[in-house]
Design a protein around this motif. Structure first.
Motif, short mmCIF file in Angstrom:
data_model
loop_
_atom_site.label_atom_id
_atom_site.label_comp_id
_atom_site.label_asym_id
_atom_site.label_seq_id
_atom_site.Cartn_x
_atom_site.Cartn_y
_atom_site.Cartn_z
N GLY A 84 0.84 -1.19 0.00
CA GLY A 84 0.00 0.00 0.00
C GLY A 84 0.88 1.23 0.00
O GLY A 84 1.80 1.35 -0.78
N ALA A 85 0.61 2.13 0.92
CA ALA A 85 1.38 3.37 1.02
C ALA A 85 2.56 3.24 1.99
O ALA A 85 3.25 4.22 2.24
CB ALA A 85 0.48 4.51 1.46
N THR A 86 2.79 2.04 2.51
CA THR A 86 3.85 1.86 3.51
C THR A 86 4.99 1.01 2.96
O THR A 86 4.84 0.33 1.95
CB THR A 86 3.31 1.17 4.78
OG1 THR A 86 2.92 -0.17 4.46
CG2 THR A 86 2.12 1.93 5.37
N VAL A 87 6.10 1.06 3.67
CA VAL A 87 7.21 0.14 3.42
C VAL A 87 7.25 -0.78 4.63
O VAL A 87 7.22 -0.33 5.78
CB VAL A 87 8.56 0.89 3.27
CG1 VAL A 87 9.72 -0.09 3.18
CG2 VAL A 87 8.52 1.79 2.03
N GLN A 88 7.31 -2.06 4.35
CA GLN A 88 7.30 -3.06 5.41
C GLN A 88 8.63 -3.80 5.47
O GLN A 88 9.21 -4.13 4.44
CB GLN A 88 6.18 -4.08 5.17
CG GLN A 88 4.79 -3.50 5.13
CD GLN A 88 4.28 -3.14 6.51
OE1 GLN A 88 4.43 -3.89 7.46
NE2 GLN A 88 3.68 -1.96 6.61
N LEU A 89 9.09 -4.05 6.69
CA LEU A 89 10.22 -4.93 6.93
C LEU A 89 9.61 -6.31 7.12
O LEU A 89 8.74 -6.51 7.97
CB LEU A 89 10.99 -4.51 8.18
CG LEU A 89 12.04 -5.50 8.70
CD1 LEU A 89 13.14 -5.72 7.67
CD2 LEU A 89 12.62 -5.00 10.01
N VAL A 90 10.04 -7.27 6.30
CA VAL A 90 9.50 -8.62 6.36
C VAL A 90 10.50 -9.52 7.06
O VAL A 90 11.66 -9.62 6.65
CB VAL A 90 9.21 -9.17 4.93
CG1 VAL A 90 8.65 -10.57 5.01
CG2 VAL A 90 8.26 -8.24 4.19
N SER A 91 10.05 -10.15 8.13
CA SER A 91 10.89 -11.08 8.89
C SER A 91 10.35 -12.48 8.70
O SER A 91 9.20 -12.75 9.07
CB SER A 91 10.87 -10.75 10.38
OG SER A 91 11.30 -9.45 10.60
N PRO A 92 11.14 -13.37 8.14
CA PRO A 92 10.66 -14.75 8.00
C PRO A 92 10.60 -15.43 9.36
O PRO A 92 11.53 -15.33 10.14
CB PRO A 92 11.69 -15.41 7.10
CG PRO A 92 12.93 -14.59 7.27
CD PRO A 92 12.49 -13.20 7.63
N ALA A 93 9.48 -16.03 9.64
CA ALA A 93 9.33 -16.78 10.88
C ALA A 93 9.39 -18.27 10.55
O ALA A 93 8.82 -18.70 9.56
CB ALA A 93 8.00 -16.43 11.55
N GLN A 94 10.07 -19.02 11.38
CA GLN A 94 10.16 -20.45 11.13
C GLN A 94 8.81 -21.10 11.35
O GLN A 94 8.15 -20.86 12.36
CB GLN A 94 11.20 -21.09 12.04
CG GLN A 94 12.61 -20.73 11.67
CD GLN A 94 13.62 -21.52 12.46
OE1 GLN A 94 13.37 -21.92 13.58
NE2 GLN A 94 14.76 -21.77 11.85
N ASN A 95 8.39 -21.91 10.38
CA ASN A 95 7.14 -22.68 10.46
C ASN A 95 5.91 -21.81 10.70
O ASN A 95 4.97 -22.24 11.34
CB ASN A 95 7.24 -23.76 11.54
CG ASN A 95 8.41 -24.68 11.29
OD1 ASN A 95 8.70 -25.03 10.14
ND2 ASN A 95 9.11 -25.06 12.35
N ALA A 96 5.94 -20.56 10.24
CA ALA A 96 4.80 -19.66 10.40
C ALA A 96 4.81 -18.64 9.27
O ALA A 96 5.84 -18.47 8.61
CB ALA A 96 4.88 -18.96 11.75
N PRO A 97 3.71 -17.97 9.06
CA PRO A 97 3.71 -16.91 8.03
C PRO A 97 4.71 -15.82 8.40
O PRO A 97 4.98 -15.59 9.58
CB PRO A 97 2.28 -16.37 8.06
CG PRO A 97 1.48 -17.36 8.81
CD PRO A 97 2.42 -18.11 9.70
N PRO A 98 5.27 -15.13 7.40
CA PRO A 98 6.21 -14.06 7.71
C PRO A 98 5.54 -12.95 8.53
O PRO A 98 4.36 -12.68 8.37
CB PRO A 98 6.63 -13.52 6.35
CG PRO A 98 6.04 -14.41 5.34
CD PRO A 98 5.06 -15.30 6.00
N ARG A 99 6.33 -12.36 9.41
CA ARG A 99 5.85 -11.22 10.19
C ARG A 99 6.32 -9.94 9.49
O ARG A 99 7.38 -9.92 8.88
CB ARG A 99 6.42 -11.25 11.59
CG ARG A 99 5.97 -12.44 12.41
CD ARG A 99 6.58 -12.36 13.80
NE ARG A 99 7.97 -11.91 13.68
CZ ARG A 99 9.02 -12.53 14.19
NH1 ARG A 99 8.86 -13.61 14.84
NH2 ARG A 99 10.23 -12.05 14.04
N THR A 100 5.53 -8.89 9.60
CA THR A 100 5.92 -7.62 9.02
C THR A 100 5.84 -6.52 10.07
O THR A 100 5.10 -6.64 11.05
CB THR A 100 5.04 -7.22 7.82
OG1 THR A 100 3.71 -7.03 8.27
CG2 THR A 100 5.10 -8.27 6.72
#
Length: 177
Positions: A84-100
């Protein structure tokens, strides 16, 4: 050094004359950009050269004429994406959806200020710039060039989690990929 000059010569012999969109660029702006790129090539300043060529290739503003230096630069091992209008830092989580987390600042500068400074290096439409621009946030050299220098070899990111909590993330420049 010679390879950077050869790279620039190839761009000037192939891309610039072959792409009709360069014909609409004011000659003084084109000459200035070429001079910058050539100076950095002669100095062997690879990252400055790449930014200068990014600027040169972005001059037509069409999006298909561009330089994205991903494989030629050293970046922090962080992934930033536009959402959208933001920039997100994406952190891969083990065995889970990525966190932002929303990126709200870098080294004390707000994101919108950095995006404005980066605009002349990114080719294409606003949407295309939003797609490729976040990569600059992981490139310490580009951040410094955009007026957001780091101190002590670290970049400080300010992020806002989904719950609204703001925190700092320090990334050490000794750990680039």
């Amino acid at each position: 050094i010679m390879s950077l000059e050869r790279d620039l010569d190839q761009i000037l012999e192939v891309a610039v004359p072959a792409d009709p969109s360069f014909r609409g660029i004011e000659q003084a702006a084109l000459d200035h950009s070429i001079r910058d790129a050539r100076r950095y090539a002669r100095e062997g300043a690879k990252e400055a050269f790449l930014l200068a060529v990014m600027h040169l290739m972005a001059l037509p503003g069409n999006g298909h004429t561009r330089l994205i230096p991903n494989d030629a630069i050293r970046v922090l091992p962080l992934r930033f994406v536009s959402f959208g209008a933001t920039v997100q830092l994406v952190s891969p989580a083990q065995n889970a959806p990525p966190r932002t987390a929303e990126l709200i600042g870098v080294n004390g500068a707000p994101i919108h200020q950095i995006e404005r400074a980066a605009d002349k290096y990114l080719a294409g439409t606003r949407q295309r710039k939003r797609g490729i621009g976040p990569g600059l946030f992981a490139w310490p050299f580009a951040l410094a060039h955009l007026g957001v220098p780091s101190e002590s070899g670290r970049t400080l990111y300010q992020v806002r989690a989904e719950n609204g909590q703001i925190s700092d993330l320090k990334a050490d420049h000794g750990h680039t990929v």
